[in-house]
Design an enzyme around this catalytic site. Sequence first.
Site, PDB file in Angstrom:
ATOM      1  N   GLY A 153       0.840  -1.187   0.000  1.00  0.00           N
ATOM      2  CA  GLY A 153       0.000   0.000   0.000  1.00  0.00           C
ATOM      3  C   GLY A 153       0.875   1.236   0.000  1.00  0.00           C
ATOM      4  N   SER A 201       1.172   5.016   0.060  1.00  0.00           N
ATOM      5  CA  SER A 201       0.327   6.140   0.436  1.00  0.00           C
ATOM      6  C   SER A 201       0.832   7.472  -0.091  1.00  0.00           C
ATOM      7  CB  SER A 201       0.245   6.237   1.964  1.00  0.00           C
ATOM      8  OG  SER A 201       1.520   6.564   2.503  1.00  0.00           O
ATOM      9  N   GLY A 202       2.075   7.492  -0.559  1.00  0.00           N
ATOM     10  CA  GLY A 202       2.716   8.748  -0.924  1.00  0.00           C
ATOM     11  C   GLY A 202       3.671   9.214   0.155  1.00  0.00           C
ATOM     12  N   GLY A 203       3.634   8.555   1.314  1.00  0.00           N
ATOM     13  CA  GLY A 203       4.512   8.901   2.422  1.00  0.00           C
ATOM     14  C   GLY A 203       5.806   8.106   2.409  1.00  0.00           C
ATOM     15  N   CYS A 252     -10.877   2.108   9.695  1.00  0.00           N
ATOM     16  CA  CYS A 252     -10.316   2.120   8.345  1.00  0.00           C
ATOM     17  C   CYS A 252      -9.347   0.953   8.154  1.00  0.00           C
ATOM     18  CB  CYS A 252      -9.607   3.440   8.073  1.00  0.00           C
ATOM     19  SG  CYS A 252      -8.847   3.548   6.428  1.00  0.00           S
ATOM     20  N   GLY A 262       3.184   0.518   5.534  1.00  0.00           N
ATOM     21  CA  GLY A 262       4.231   1.247   6.249  1.00  0.00           C
ATOM     22  C   GLY A 262       3.919   1.489   7.708  1.00  0.00           C
ATOM     23  N   CYS A 309      -7.987  11.492   7.644  1.00  0.00           N
ATOM     24  CA  CYS A 309      -7.701  11.676   6.227  1.00  0.00           C
ATOM     25  C   CYS A 309      -8.746  12.513   5.503  1.00  0.00           C
ATOM     26  CB  CYS A 309      -7.560  10.321   5.546  1.00  0.00           C
ATOM     27  SG  CYS A 309      -9.036   9.274   5.615  1.00  0.00           S
TER      28      CYS A 309
END
Length: 385
Positions: A11, A13-15, A102, A126, A200
Amino acid sequence: MSSKKQRIVVGLSGGVDSAVTAHLLKAQGHEVVGIFMKNWEDDDDSEHCSSRQDFLDAASVADVLGIEIEHVNFAAEYKDRVFAEFLREYQAGRTPNPDVLCNAEIKFKAFLDHAFALGAERIATGHYARVRHNPASGLFELLKGVDASKDQSYFLHRLSQVQLARTLFPVGELHKSEVRRIAAEIKLPNAKKKDSTGICFIGERPFREFLNRYISHAPGPIVDERGRRLGRHVGLSFYTLGQRQGLGIGGVKEKGAARGSGEHAPWFVARKELATNTLHVVQGHDHPWLLSQRLTAQDASWIAGAPPAPGPCAAKTRYRQSDAACRVVQASGTDFTLEFADGQWAVTPGQSAVLYEGEVCLGGGVIAAVDDRADCSKVTVNDCD
């Protein structure tokens, strides 16, 4: 995990945490595929929602790592399974934790199902947590992350044996500083990206502004423990136990303050009385109304599949909290009761009570009720002074 090379869906997330997760697994020789989960569509083109930028960051990471990435929209599932429950809880005067739901409903259910439809053997995220197989019991255990300041096992306590058996948390073995170092070393584009905080779907906007769009509310009185009316609240749903900011009431001099000192103790939300639409506040962080030594939780979920036996334990009643010594009074597959050695501050219905045995997370449930020290209508005024 086994040294066998596997197809693992990460997954992204962009982080930086999920980016380093993908890098570590690829470095071990696994076939890594990235999935970006879009969980919220409302306000997607506004300044408050960062999902578009997050996807661009995730795609940039995938490009640097040389892996495929797929954009998957789980917004409908999120709205039905997470956001609808979030609103129901707030409307009922409780304070829910959508991150817990979630993880259980989206990241380790909808995402897991999608990953296995793609032929994955494992998924990875992560999160700062660890999974360990216990050969003595044959069960998988959820452990705290090595970096205690980043441990996220609290948010993962609803995971099942099936989910844990198929999940990897590579950065759970590292400290955040090491994750940042690795990201910079391999020149990831998001190596210095700020960690995301908050819920979020709310983003950076004021919480009250967001909630006001979805929840009906009625103003009512704000009173102290002696019944003195101090002001008016804007709707009980907009307040949570222990809240200090945004009450909009003037100070009343703290009892015992020197005459003429002008010092006022801060006010804290201590109770929300839905029947009369009254917000009860008290002065002082350590006021007895804010301390509870017993709680009952419902909707229990146990990682081992069965509740712990009555006896000594440790628990958190909120994420940013050290483990507190307690005793399991009773526990079943649906609920449990805890008694703490010391009074716990602002124990809040709707939040999660999560149990631990050392570094092992046992599971938890949603706080439904606290002892009557948090309800001073049942004790005398002198007891609450």
